[in-house]
Write an enzyme that holds these catalytic residues in place. Structure first.
Site, PDB file in Angstrom:
ATOM      1  N   SER A 107       1.020  -1.066   0.004  1.00  0.00           N
ATOM      2  CA  SER A 107       0.156  -0.134  -0.467  1.00  0.00           C
ATOM      3  C   SER A 107       0.847   1.102  -0.310  1.00  0.00           C
ATOM      4  CB  SER A 107      -0.866  -0.237   1.398  1.00  0.00           C
ATOM      5  OG  SER A 107      -1.558   0.870   1.575  1.00  0.00           O
ATOM      6  N   TYR A 165      -1.854  -0.342  10.428  1.00  0.00           N
ATOM      7  CA  TYR A 165      -1.857  -0.684   9.348  1.00  0.00           C
ATOM      8  C   TYR A 165      -0.416  -0.324   8.557  1.00  0.00           C
ATOM      9  CZ  TYR A 165      -3.510  -1.097   4.174  1.00  0.00           C
ATOM     10  OH  TYR A 165      -3.430  -1.628   2.832  1.00  0.00           O
ATOM     11  N   LYS A 170       2.306  -2.315   5.869  1.00  0.00           N
ATOM     12  CA  LYS A 170       2.613  -2.605   4.955  1.00  0.00           C
ATOM     13  C   LYS A 170       3.861  -2.199   4.698  1.00  0.00           C
ATOM     14  CE  LYS A 170      -1.396  -3.762   3.455  1.00  0.00           C
ATOM     15  NZ  LYS A 170      -1.278  -5.055   2.480  1.00  0.00           N
TER      16      LYS A 170
END
Length: 187
Positions: free
Chosen positions: A141, A154, A158
């Site tokens: 991401s 998150y 990533k």
């Protein structure tokens, strides 16, 4: 332009969204596709799309956490080989955002587990079963490339995935290619 006729691909998190699109794209290119997600109803639609494109599919309904070895084995049983492994599973089980320092430890660990550990386990399982020329693709991401306020766990996972991808690419070369794709927001 993009031919993968006769190859077999695994796509984790292929029940909807990016994963479904990847599975259908691989089928369009000639791959048989092993599909994985937690909900059978989502996978039924994805499998139908693969088969409408003239390819075979195999559905593995499961939370992939700690199940990658099993999925790799089932792929070999069903198709006799494994050429491509796409680590797409990820996201968040919690839909709330908050500052990183207000994130409970269990949420942080859960995000690392879902978004990084599953990719590590998938890459490890795939590398053990692939022949020379195999490919591991991690769906990372843009959030992992910079500070990401209010989605810190998150983004940290990533970012770890991007580093893991580079490390695996060096360690597994030239036999197996390892790459990451970092899409932006998808609606």
């Amino acid at each position: 332009q993009f031919g993968l006729r006769g190859m077999v691909a695994v796509v984790t998190g292929s029940g909807q969204g990016i994963g479904r699109g990847i599975a259908w794209g691989l089928a369009d290119a000639g791959c048989d596709v092993v599909l994985n997600a937690r909900r059978e109803s989502d996978l039924t639609e994805t499998a139908r799309g693969v088969e409408e494109r003239g390819q075979k599919s195999f559905v593995f309904v499961a939370d992939i956490r700690d199940r990658s070895e099993e999925l790799a084995e089932l792929t070999l049983e069903q198709f006799g080989k494994l050429d491509i492994w796409v680590n797409n599973v990820g996201g968040s089980d919690e839909k709330m955002t908050r500052p990183l320092i207000e994130t409970p430890d269990e949420i942080f660990r859960s995000q690392l587990d879902l978004n990084l550990t599953t990719a590590f386990q998938g890459a490890k399982a795939a590398a053990k079963k692939m022949q020379e020329g195999g490919s591991i693709i991690n769906i990372a991401s843009g959030a992992g490339m910079r500070g990401s306020p209010f989605t810190g766990p998150y983004a940290a996972a990533k970012a770890g995935m991007l580093n893991m991808t580079e490390t695996l690419a060096i360690e597994l070369a030239p036999s197996i290619r390892v790459n990451a794709v970092s899409p932006g927001p998808v609606v």
